[in-house]
Motif scaffolding. Sequence first.
Motif, PDB file in Angstrom:
ATOM      1  N   HIS A 352       0.809  -1.215   0.000  1.00 29.89           N
ATOM      2  CA  HIS A 352       0.000   0.000   0.000  1.00 29.89           C
ATOM      3  C   HIS A 352       0.845   1.269   0.000  1.00 29.89           C
ATOM      4  N   LEU A 353       1.906   1.243   0.794  1.00 32.98           N
ATOM      5  CA  LEU A 353       2.734   2.439   0.966  1.00 32.98           C
ATOM      6  C   LEU A 353       4.198   2.036   1.020  1.00 32.98           C
ATOM      7  N   THR A 354       5.010   2.669   0.184  1.00 33.13           N
ATOM      8  CA  THR A 354       6.465   2.466   0.198  1.00 33.13           C
ATOM      9  C   THR A 354       7.133   3.748   0.666  1.00 33.13           C
ATOM     10  N   LEU A 355       8.063   3.616   1.592  1.00 31.56           N
ATOM     11  CA  LEU A 355       8.830   4.751   2.093  1.00 31.56           C
ATOM     12  C   LEU A 355      10.276   4.601   1.653  1.00 31.56           C
ATOM     13  N   ALA A 356      10.809   5.649   1.028  1.00 27.47           N
ATOM     14  CA  ALA A 356      12.171   5.625   0.502  1.00 27.47           C
ATOM     15  C   ALA A 356      12.878   6.932   0.844  1.00 27.47           C
ATOM     16  N   GLY A 357      14.160   6.998   0.510  1.00 24.73           N
ATOM     17  CA  GLY A 357      14.961   8.203   0.718  1.00 24.73           C
ATOM     18  C   GLY A 357      15.973   8.323  -0.409  1.00 24.73           C
ATOM     19  N   HIS A 358      17.252   8.320  -0.057  1.00 25.75           N
ATOM     20  CA  HIS A 358      18.376   8.161  -0.985  1.00 25.75           C
ATOM     21  C   HIS A 358      18.742   9.406  -1.784  1.00 25.75           C
ATOM     22  N   THR A 359      17.780  10.127  -2.344  1.00 23.01           N
ATOM     23  CA  THR A 359      18.114  11.198  -3.293  1.00 23.01           C
ATOM     24  C   THR A 359      18.590  12.478  -2.611  1.00 23.01           C
ATOM     25  N   HIS A 360      18.146  12.731  -1.372  1.00 23.45           N
ATOM     26  CA  HIS A 360      18.401  13.980  -0.636  1.00 23.45           C
ATOM     27  C   HIS A 360      17.805  15.194  -1.350  1.00 23.45           C
ATOM     28  N   GLY A 361      17.057  14.974  -2.448  1.00 23.58           N
ATOM     29  CA  GLY A 361      16.667  16.112  -3.278  1.00 23.58           C
ATOM     30  C   GLY A 361      17.884  16.824  -3.815  1.00 23.58           C
ATOM     31  N   MET A 362      19.025  16.099  -3.823  1.00 22.95           N
ATOM     32  CA  MET A 362      20.341  16.613  -4.235  1.00 22.95           C
ATOM     33  C   MET A 362      20.821  17.750  -3.324  1.00 22.95           C
ATOM     34  N   GLN A 363      20.042  18.020  -2.222  1.00 21.66           N
ATOM     35  CA  GLN A 363      20.371  19.106  -1.297  1.00 21.66           C
ATOM     36  C   GLN A 363      20.394  20.467  -1.982  1.00 21.66           C
ATOM     37  N   PHE A 364      19.801  20.511  -3.169  1.00 19.12           N
ATOM     38  CA  PHE A 364      19.811  21.762  -3.944  1.00 19.12           C
ATOM     39  C   PHE A 364      18.611  21.786  -4.872  1.00 19.12           C
ATOM     40  N   GLY A 365      17.847  22.860  -4.817  1.00 19.28           N
ATOM     41  CA  GLY A 365      16.712  22.975  -5.717  1.00 19.28           C
ATOM     42  C   GLY A 365      15.813  24.120  -5.314  1.00 19.28           C
ATOM     43  N   ILE A 366      14.631  24.145  -5.920  1.00 17.79           N
ATOM     44  CA  ILE A 366      13.644  25.187  -5.645  1.00 17.79           C
ATOM     45  C   ILE A 366      12.307  24.513  -5.398  1.00 17.79           C
ATOM     46  N   PHE A 402      17.420  13.566   6.456  1.00 20.59           N
ATOM     47  CA  PHE A 402      17.599  14.239   7.734  1.00 20.59           C
ATOM     48  C   PHE A 402      18.954  14.940   7.796  1.00 20.59           C
ATOM     49  N   GLY A 403      19.971  14.303   7.238  1.00 21.75           N
ATOM     50  CA  GLY A 403      21.329  14.863   7.257  1.00 21.75           C
ATOM     51  C   GLY A 403      21.755  15.345   5.887  1.00 21.75           C
ATOM     52  N   TYR A 404      23.035  15.236   5.609  1.00 21.40           N
ATOM     53  CA  TYR A 404      23.585  15.709   4.340  1.00 21.40           C
ATOM     54  C   TYR A 404      24.860  14.935   4.051  1.00 21.40           C
ATOM     55  N   LEU A 405      25.264  14.950   2.793  1.00 23.44           N
ATOM     56  CA  LEU A 405      26.423  14.161   2.362  1.00 23.44           C
ATOM     57  C   LEU A 405      27.302  14.979   1.440  1.00 23.44           C
ATOM     58  N   ALA A 406      28.619  14.891   1.620  1.00 23.42           N
ATOM     59  CA  ALA A 406      29.618  15.550   0.769  1.00 23.42           C
ATOM     60  C   ALA A 406      29.524  17.069   0.907  1.00 23.42           C
ATOM     61  N   PHE A 407      28.563  17.703   0.238  1.00 22.83           N
ATOM     62  CA  PHE A 407      28.373  19.143   0.379  1.00 22.83           C
ATOM     63  C   PHE A 407      27.721  19.413   1.731  1.00 22.83           C
ATOM     64  N   PRO A 408      28.377  20.164   2.628  1.00 23.15           N
ATOM     65  CA  PRO A 408      27.869  20.324   4.002  1.00 23.15           C
ATOM     66  C   PRO A 408      26.804  21.402   4.117  1.00 23.15           C
ATOM     67  N   GLY A 409      25.748  21.255   3.352  1.00 24.62           N
ATOM     68  CA  GLY A 409      24.691  22.248   3.404  1.00 24.62           C
ATOM     69  C   GLY A 409      23.492  21.830   2.571  1.00 24.62           C
ATOM     70  N   ARG A 410      22.457  22.649   2.640  1.00 25.15           N
ATOM     71  CA  ARG A 410      21.245  22.440   1.849  1.00 25.15           C
ATOM     72  C   ARG A 410      20.759  23.803   1.353  1.00 25.15           C
ATOM     73  N   ILE A 411      20.379  23.835   0.084  1.00 21.60           N
ATOM     74  CA  ILE A 411      19.936  25.079  -0.533  1.00 21.60           C
ATOM     75  C   ILE A 411      18.590  24.825  -1.200  1.00 21.60           C
ATOM     76  N   GLY A 412      17.536  25.303  -0.585  1.00 17.12           N
ATOM     77  CA  GLY A 412      16.205  25.171  -1.157  1.00 17.12           C
ATOM     78  C   GLY A 412      15.536  23.834  -0.911  1.00 17.12           C
ATOM     79  N   ILE A 413      16.306  22.804  -0.616  1.00 21.77           N
ATOM     80  CA  ILE A 413      15.784  21.470  -0.293  1.00 21.77           C
ATOM     81  C   ILE A 413      16.178  21.186   1.148  1.00 21.77           C
ATOM     82  N   TRP A 414      15.233  21.372   2.054  1.00 24.82           N
ATOM     83  CA  TRP A 414      15.569  21.361   3.472  1.00 24.82           C
ATOM     84  C   TRP A 414      15.470  19.962   4.070  1.00 24.82           C
ATOM     85  N   PRO A 415      16.143  19.712   5.197  1.00 22.87           N
ATOM     86  CA  PRO A 415      16.034  18.401   5.855  1.00 22.87           C
ATOM     87  C   PRO A 415      14.586  18.137   6.275  1.00 22.87           C
TER      88      PRO A 415
END
Length: 429
Positions: A352-366, A402-415
Amino acid sequence: MSRWIILILLCLFVSFYGFQAIRTVTKNIWVYAGYWLISVLVMANFIYRYTNFVRGESFTHAHGYALAFLFTWFLPIMFITLFMLGEDLFRVGSYAVRKITNNEVDSNSRRQFLSQLALGVAAIPFASFLYGITRGKYNFQVIKHKLYFEDLPDAFDGYKITQISDIHSGSLESKEDIAYGVDLVNKENSDLILFTGDIVNSKAEEMGEWIPVFDKFKAKDGKFSVLGNHDYGYYAYGGDVELIGKNQLELEAVHKSIGFDLMMNESRRIERNGEHINILGVENWGASRHFPKRGSLKEATKHIGDNEFNILMSHDPSHFDYAKMELNKRDINNHDIVVDEPNIINFEKHIHLTLAGHTHGMQFGIEIPLLGIKWSPVKYRYPKWAGLYKEANKYLHVNRGFGYLAFPGRIGIWPEITVIELKKGTNKA
């Protein structure tokens, strides 16, 4: 060596054009010196940090900030370069026109206006990156969804699930800010907490100092977790099978220390008033050949009946509906992989429902929900990259991390902290 030469030439090229813009708005020699000093130091620091860099094995906070400084300084200058280079091309064309028509054009005033405009535009990404690497990575968003199911057991009408994903403890820095995120999770007072993988960057030891922070998670009916592609130690230890195996055991102990019930192609039954739902957890599986593939829906559902209510944790969202497999019989580290894994929407048992992550929203977007704007470069790699999707009467939710990888920040795509409320019936909205 050639890649460093290309990087140096590119940085010098955009720095030159950035300097042309600065020269039109100030004659201060100290500004000039400061501009070139910062450009050289940022470029040199990045090259120094990443010379002989081994992914996973040697990544440190210093590497992350070297990358952050490179983007924060040179990306805005690239915007300036576009303006100034365009103006140079225009000047070449206008020079030919002047020779033919004998008309003079005040190119200096135009160049000064474009320089000021370019600097103003460049200030936007510069400020965005500064915010992203200082506060944006801790700008936790609690995102809530109500999902309706006609076959949801009555006892679970109003049942609340909190999903978190991609902690990446090896990248984390501020215990105070992370503890604030944990408190936000607990304030939801959810029935379940489900963690969808990537608790570390590469090694179990990265989580050591963070266990006293994350073991504060609370949920009435328990905390469950799965592994992500970064949780197998594949990006460290130089492919040493023995060390990878040892790391695996240590990582399983980390989940236990936090209070997570780690599910590796398994299922758990949650009971209420004589009714139940199933929580399924598979190991990492995705369509790309670059990541570990150990997930098995068949194993996870072997004790599940045909008409039961199922919620699945699977780290990689491409598991949901991949159409093409980029597979070999062995993965990038010569480990066996599951080659006949079906996608979730076509699986024989209804999920019924699948929960995933992985992409981080690239930690960058609008993302501007009120205007329907949602964009990140990662969408070209993962069409289902963040938020809620529905297909074949099945839901997929992709957590932004929840966190971040490589680039130590998030721009427009928040945790993100996701809260899903299960409702009995049909969505009338």
